[in-house]
Structure formats: C-alpha cells, structure tokens
Design an enzyme around this catalytic site. Structure first.
Site, PDB file in Angstrom:
ATOM      1  N   SER A  85      40.839 -34.399  44.663  1.00  0.00           N
ATOM      2  CA  SER A  85      41.211 -33.183  45.377  1.00  0.00           C
ATOM      3  C   SER A  85      42.587 -33.229  46.033  1.00  0.00           C
ATOM      4  O   SER A  85      43.207 -32.186  46.238  1.00  0.00           O
ATOM      5  CB  SER A  85      40.151 -32.875  46.451  1.00  0.00           C
ATOM      6  OG  SER A  85      38.923 -32.576  45.846  1.00  0.00           O
ATOM      7  N   SER A  86      43.062 -34.412  46.401  1.00  0.00           N
ATOM      8  CA  SER A  86      44.321 -34.468  47.145  1.00  0.00           C
ATOM      9  C   SER A  86      45.144 -35.685  46.761  1.00  0.00           C
ATOM     10  O   SER A  86      44.635 -36.639  46.154  1.00  0.00           O
ATOM     11  CB  SER A  86      44.039 -34.500  48.649  1.00  0.00           C
ATOM     12  OG  SER A  86      43.429 -35.725  49.004  1.00  0.00           O
TER      13      SER A  86
END
Length: 209
Positions: free
Chosen positions: A70-71
């Site tokens: 996600s990041s």
C-alpha cells in the site's frame, strides 16, 4: 501390464500444472481421466501422461505473478512478496513475469493491475499467482477472480490464511482515503468537519504504533 492410476493432484504435479488445469482440459476434451472411483474421483494412468503434449498449447498464455503493497514504507515487504512468487514459479518450472504495484488496495487505479487485467481480458494470461487474495484488491478481488474464471485463467494463491501485516496494510489504505477526503473538504467545509477528519487520521496513525 498393470497400470499405475494416480489422483488428479498427483497427475497435475507430474505435468507441472494445477488440478484446476486438468479439470479445464477435461472440459475441453484435451485430457480425460482414465477412470473414476465409486465416489466420482478422477484417476489418471501415469504412463499415459506426457508433459510435452500439453505445454505447447499452453505456451502462448503467460504466467503472471502479481505483488502489491500500500505504501512506499512497505517496499521491503514488496520485495519479499516478489521473491516468494519468483521462487514458487521457478520451482514449478513455469516461465513467468512479475508485475508489482505500490498503491492502495482500495481501488483499480494502479498501472500494474490495469496491465494485468488488460492481459487477462485479451486472453494472454493462462495463470495468475499471488501471495494472498488481498494483494489484488482489498474489496473487489472476487470480481477479478470471476473474470479469470470466465477467461479460463488458473489462479494460484500461495497463502489462503490472513496476512501477518493485514492490519497495518488496511490502516494505510484507510489513511489514504482519509487524506483524499481531507484534501477535497479542506477550505470548502466547516472547521468542525476538518477537525473530525484530523481526529480520525490521528486515531489511524496511533493504531499503527
């Protein structure tokens, strides 16, 4: 001469494919079971199975391994996913390509996922390999699986259980949504609304400590 009859799992392992592929070949009339047990289980004559007989017809359709986090803070996890996928595919003897994304699992707006879906819809993919179901999408993975089924794409999920980093990953996805809404609402809504968004963002941040 007696025949050695094996289960669908053993036959699939011998041919280097998944049991799902043997079921598809049966539907297509490419490879029928030699017998069925009283309970309806498929049995194959091991001496009759020839891997080279089927690889040529499947060669045009690629195996794609898909990884996502996600990041940017999870880049190490992304590398770990890619290594797991590469090792698994190599052990199966598959020729494969790895597609990796760095972005939220809440939406379809990722270059890698779009490229993957386009290849599946175009009939270029024969097998999709992922570490967990949620690596595709947090919500909506079932839709991708339905497309795969319609296009006769074999889906291999290495781990059917819950991910060890599930809560952290979900928190980052939720935080992204909050950030987007904050940007849209900032300056166009009351200070009370902005404070509420800030409080929620703070709570998500604290949950990751």
């Amino acid at each position: 001469m007696s025949r050695k009859l094996v289960s669908i799992q053993e036959a699939a392992k011998f041919l280097g494919v998944a049991p799902q592929t043997l079921r598809r070949w049966e539907r297509e009339g490419k490879l029928l079971p030699d017998e069925r047990t009283v309970g309806g289980q498929r049995r194959y004559d091991l001496a009759r199975l020839r891997p080279d007989q089927f690889y040529a017809s499947e060669a045009a359709r690629r195996t794609i391994a898909y990884a996502r986090v996600s990041s940017i803070e999870q880049k190490d996890e992304l590398e770990r996913q890619k290594q797991l996928l590469e090792l698994y595919c190599a052990r199966q003897g598959w020729t494969f390509e790895v597609i990796a994304d760095l972005g939220s699992g809440m939406n379809y707006h990722k270059k890698g996922l779009k490229r993957l879906l386009e290849a599946i819809i175009d009939g270029q993919v024969g097998r999709l390999v992922i570490t967990h179901k949620d690596r595709l999408l947090r919500f909506g993975a079932e839709l991708v699986f339905a497309i795969c089924e319609a296009k006769e794409v074999e889906v291999v999920i290495l781990n059917q259980g819950e991910e060890t980093n599930f809560e952290e990953d979900l928190a980052k996805d939720v935080l992204e949504i909050i950030t987007v809404f904050s940007a849209r609402l900032y300056g166009s809504r009351s200070g009370k609304t902005q404070k509420l968004l800030d409080d929620v963002k703070k709570a998500v941040d604290e949950s990751q400590l």
